[in-house]
Design an enzyme around this catalytic site. Structure first.
Site, short mmCIF file in Angstrom:
data_model
loop_
_atom_site.label_atom_id
_atom_site.label_comp_id
_atom_site.label_asym_id
_atom_site.label_seq_id
_atom_site.Cartn_x
_atom_site.Cartn_y
_atom_site.Cartn_z
N ASP A 114 0.86 -1.18 0.00
CA ASP A 114 0.00 0.00 0.00
C ASP A 114 0.90 1.24 0.00
O ASP A 114 1.29 1.74 -1.05
CB ASP A 114 -0.91 -0.10 1.23
N VAL A 164 -9.27 -3.38 0.20
CA VAL A 164 -9.72 -4.69 -0.29
C VAL A 164 -9.67 -5.75 0.80
O VAL A 164 -8.88 -5.64 1.75
CB VAL A 164 -8.88 -5.16 -1.51
P1 IMP Z 1 1.95 -0.74 3.71
O1 IMP Z 1 2.98 -0.89 4.79
O2 IMP Z 1 1.23 0.59 3.79
O3 IMP Z 1 2.50 -0.98 2.33
O4 IMP Z 1 0.83 -1.78 3.99
C1 IMP Z 1 1.06 -3.14 3.91
C2 IMP Z 1 0.17 -3.95 4.83
O5 IMP Z 1 -1.03 -3.25 5.19
C3 IMP Z 1 -0.29 -5.19 4.12
O6 IMP Z 1 0.59 -6.27 4.34
C4 IMP Z 1 -1.67 -5.43 4.71
O7 IMP Z 1 -1.56 -6.20 5.89
C5 IMP Z 1 -2.17 -4.07 5.07
N1 IMP Z 1 -3.05 -3.50 4.01
C6 IMP Z 1 -2.76 -2.51 3.12
N2 IMP Z 1 -3.79 -2.25 2.31
C7 IMP Z 1 -4.77 -3.11 2.68
C8 IMP Z 1 -6.10 -3.36 2.16
O8 IMP Z 1 -6.60 -2.73 1.22
N3 IMP Z 1 -6.80 -4.34 2.81
C9 IMP Z 1 -6.31 -5.07 3.85
N4 IMP Z 1 -5.08 -4.88 4.34
C10 IMP Z 1 -4.31 -3.90 3.76
#
Ligand code: IMP
Length: 186
Positions: A114, A164
C-alpha cells in the site's frame, strides 16, 4: 443462528459494501505465472521465501505450489493496521525471522503493498544481515498509495487505491478466508 455464506457477490459489513474485484480463477492463473517466472529466475539458487504474516499466508501457500525448484521458507510478522483501514504509519516486529539469511537469496512475499512502509521496514532489517540478494513479490500493489521509493519485482495485480478484503486480506481480522478479492465500493 442464521447461516452466512461468505463467498458471494456482495459483502455487506455494517454500512459498507464490498464488491468483487478479482475472482478465484484470475488469482490462480496469475499466481501460476508468477511461480513459473520465479522458478526460472532462481534456478540453482536455493532462495528463501519470507512470508509477511498474517496477510500473505494464502498467497504464499498457493505461490509455492508453482515453484518447481528447491527453496526454503520462513515468516516474519509485523504489527498490522489493527482494526483500521488506514496505516497508522508505525511498524513493529511481532515475530522475527528464524532463518540465517546472510549470503542467501531472499524473496519477500507480501499480500499487498500500500504505502510501502512495511516493505521499507523489512528491507532495513534484512540488509543488516547482509543477504546475497533481496527481491519482492506481492499479489497486489496500489501504485497510487506508494510513499516510498521501492521496486516490487514480481507483481500479481496493480489495483486502484481502494481498501480490499479476501484471499488473506482482512478487515478487523476477518474475511481472510474469502477465496476471491473484494473492494470497498465508494
Ligand atoms: P503498507 O505498509 O502501507 O505498504 O501496507 C502493507 C500492509 O497493510 C499489508 O501487508 C496489509 O496487511 C495491510 N493492508 C494494506 N492495504 C490493505 C487493504 O486494502 N486491505 C487489507 N489490508 C491492507
Amino acid at each position: 443462528m442464521e447461516k452466512e455464506n461468505l463467498n458471494r457477490d456482495i459483502i455487506q459489513i455494517g454500512n459498507e459494501k464490498f464488491v468483487p474485484m478479482l475472482n478465484e480463477e484470475k488469482i490462480k492463473t496469475r499466481i501460476k505465472e508468477l511461480g513459473e517466472q520465479i522458478s526460472n529466475d532462481y534456478m540453482n539458487k536455493l532462495p528463501i521465501f519470507i512470508g509477511v504474516l498474517n496477510g500473505s499466508f494464502m498467497f504464499m501457500s498457493d505461490l509455492l505450489k508453482h515453484v518447481n525448484i528447491h527453496c526454503e521458507i520462513d515468516f516474519i510478522k509485523l504489527s498490522s493496521y489493527g482494526d483500521a483501514k488506514i496505516s497508522s504509519g508505525n511498524v513493529r516486529t511481532l515475530k522475527e525471522l528464524n532463518a540465517d539469511i546472510s549470503e542467501r537469496h531472499i524473496i519477500i512475499v507480501e499480500d499487498i503493498v500500500d504505502t510501502g512502509l512495511s516493505i521499507n521496514y523489512i528491507t532495513e532489517i534484512l540488509n543488516y544481515h547482509k543477504p546475497a540478494s533481496v527481491k519482492y513479490v506481492s499479489l497486489l500493489v496500489k501504485p497510487a498509495s506508494l510513499k516510498f521509493d521501492i521496486k516490487i519485482d514480481y507483481i500479481g495485480f496493480e489495483i486502484p487505491n481502494q481498501f480490499v478484503i479476501g484471499y488473506g486480506l482482512d478487515y478487523a481480522q476477518k474475511y481472510r478466508n474469502l477465496t476471491s478479492i473484494y473492494a470497498l465500493s465508494e
